[in-house]
Motif scaffolding. Sequence first.
Motif, PDB file in Angstrom:
ATOM      1  N   LEU A 178       0.826  -1.204   0.000  1.00  0.00           N
ATOM      2  CA  LEU A 178       0.000   0.000   0.000  1.00  0.00           C
ATOM      3  C   LEU A 178       0.864   1.259   0.000  1.00  0.00           C
ATOM      4  CD1 LEU A 178      -2.806  -0.984   2.550  1.00  0.00           C
ATOM      5  CD2 LEU A 178      -3.022  -0.784   0.073  1.00  0.00           C
ATOM      6  N   CYS A 179       1.941   1.222   0.776  1.00  0.00           N
ATOM      7  CA  CYS A 179       2.866   2.366   0.786  1.00  0.00           C
ATOM      8  C   CYS A 179       3.484   2.578  -0.590  1.00  0.00           C
ATOM      9  CB  CYS A 179       3.969   2.142   1.824  1.00  0.00           C
ATOM     10  SG  CYS A 179       3.410   2.148   3.545  1.00  0.00           S
ATOM     11  N   LEU A 180       3.889   1.496  -1.223  1.00  0.00           N
ATOM     12  CA  LEU A 180       4.473   1.596  -2.560  1.00  0.00           C
ATOM     13  C   LEU A 180       3.439   2.078  -3.578  1.00  0.00           C
ATOM     14  CD1 LEU A 180       6.608  -1.675  -2.555  1.00  0.00           C
ATOM     15  CD2 LEU A 180       7.457   0.673  -2.404  1.00  0.00           C
ATOM     16  N   HIS A 181       2.196   1.648  -3.397  1.00  0.00           N
ATOM     17  CA  HIS A 181       1.101   2.089  -4.262  1.00  0.00           C
ATOM     18  C   HIS A 181       0.956   3.608  -4.201  1.00  0.00           C
ATOM     19  CE1 HIS A 181      -3.172   1.622  -5.852  1.00  0.00           C
ATOM     20  NE2 HIS A 181      -3.183   2.864  -5.382  1.00  0.00           N
ATOM     21  N   GLU A 182       0.890   4.141  -2.983  1.00  0.00           N
ATOM     22  CA  GLU A 182       0.722   5.592  -2.826  1.00  0.00           C
ATOM     23  C   GLU A 182       1.978   6.348  -3.271  1.00  0.00           C
ATOM     24  OE1 GLU A 182      -2.115   6.489  -2.381  1.00  0.00           O
ATOM     25  OE2 GLU A 182      -3.177   5.058  -1.143  1.00  0.00           O
ATOM     26  N   TYR A 183       3.136   5.756  -3.005  1.00  0.00           N
ATOM     27  CA  TYR A 183       4.395   6.373  -3.431  1.00  0.00           C
ATOM     28  C   TYR A 183       4.444   6.495  -4.956  1.00  0.00           C
ATOM     29  CZ  TYR A 183       9.382   6.871  -4.447  1.00  0.00           C
ATOM     30  OH  TYR A 183      10.588   7.296  -4.938  1.00  0.00           O
ATOM     31  N   ALA A 184       3.949   5.459  -5.639  1.00  0.00           N
ATOM     32  CA  ALA A 184       3.968   5.480  -7.107  1.00  0.00           C
ATOM     33  C   ALA A 184       3.117   6.625  -7.642  1.00  0.00           C
ATOM     34  CB  ALA A 184       3.471   4.142  -7.649  1.00  0.00           C
ATOM     35  N   HIS A 185       1.947   6.844  -7.024  1.00  0.00           N
ATOM     36  CA  HIS A 185       1.128   7.994  -7.422  1.00  0.00           C
ATOM     37  C   HIS A 185       1.919   9.296  -7.251  1.00  0.00           C
ATOM     38  CE1 HIS A 185      -2.615   5.967  -8.134  1.00  0.00           C
ATOM     39  NE2 HIS A 185      -2.786   5.563  -6.894  1.00  0.00           N
ATOM     40  N   ALA A 186       2.512   9.432  -6.050  1.00  0.00           N
ATOM     41  CA  ALA A 186       3.202  10.680  -5.718  1.00  0.00           C
ATOM     42  C   ALA A 186       4.434  10.897  -6.597  1.00  0.00           C
ATOM     43  CB  ALA A 186       3.599  10.681  -4.244  1.00  0.00           C
ATOM     44  N   ARG A 187       5.193   9.844  -6.803  1.00  0.00           N
ATOM     45  CA  ARG A 187       6.423   9.983  -7.598  1.00  0.00           C
ATOM     46  C   ARG A 187       6.096  10.353  -9.037  1.00  0.00           C
ATOM     47  NH1 ARG A 187      11.851  10.354  -5.916  1.00  0.00           N
ATOM     48  NH2 ARG A 187      12.976  10.509  -7.867  1.00  0.00           N
ATOM     49  N   THR A 188       5.051   9.741  -9.577  1.00  0.00           N
ATOM     50  CA  THR A 188       4.651  10.055 -10.942  1.00  0.00           C
ATOM     51  C   THR A 188       4.134  11.482 -11.032  1.00  0.00           C
ATOM     52  OG1 THR A 188       3.991   7.731 -11.170  1.00  0.00           O
ATOM     53  CG2 THR A 188       3.309   9.232 -12.912  1.00  0.00           C
TER      54      THR A 188
END
Length: 272
Positions: free
Chosen positions: A54-64
Amino acid sequence: MSSTAARGDRRVSPVFLALVAIMAVSAWAVWTGFSKLPGLAVFLFVVSGWIVSLCLHEYAHARTALHGGDLSVGAKGYLTLDPLKYTHAMLSIVLPVIFVILGGIGLPGGAVFIERHRIRGRWRHSLISAAGPLTNVLFAVVCTAPFWLHALDGVPDHFRYALGFLALLQVTAAILNFLPVPGLDGYGVIEPWLSYKVRRQVEPIAPFGLLAVFIVLWIPEVNHVFFEAIDALLRSLGVTEWDTYWGQELFRFWQGTPDIPPLSEAAFTTFS
């Protein structure tokens, strides 16, 4: 913003590192049979692995979004992988974990707050929305790799089942998140391509999209069809219903340690 502050905005959070440590230690406990309560070890491994995803999921949104032009995500702490920094920690972390415990469903969580007016181009908006569930897809590929690579020789049965159940959660999360339902990432992918009128009409119901999906999944007929499709997809990746069933049984350690038949009986067993 100074370079020092920027580095601080992107430093990996100790909370996330602690979650990874719990995942690693519990995975070791499941693999070695160290714990006298194998179900508890499986529970900790699956839950910590799920929260990490879940953390990686949200991080991917933010990083993109960062690369798309929204520099505010750094100051908000979204690039630190800290689950406590997300806009809706209850939706992003707590509720998805509860859904896993109650029903074994990898229901997608909440959101990071992206300042969309900073993003230029419809393709960038779509990519930002797609980045999260694509992370679940990647996580599912990693979890299922030992199965479709036929690399399970010597892997303890309990670890195999735990990995199979975690793969089930990742696949359900990816598929559910890609549904074109307002409030989910699938709708976010197509939203930039809809007319202004349609977007304005849909906007009021977006907060209820996740709840609607959860309610629909509780309809027995829908639930049956949905998980039949999930099982078929997992079987194509080498993960059997036997693996996911016993993984979930071990996960529910509070019900006691299940009496798992030998793996050799798997081919002759069906689950209703």
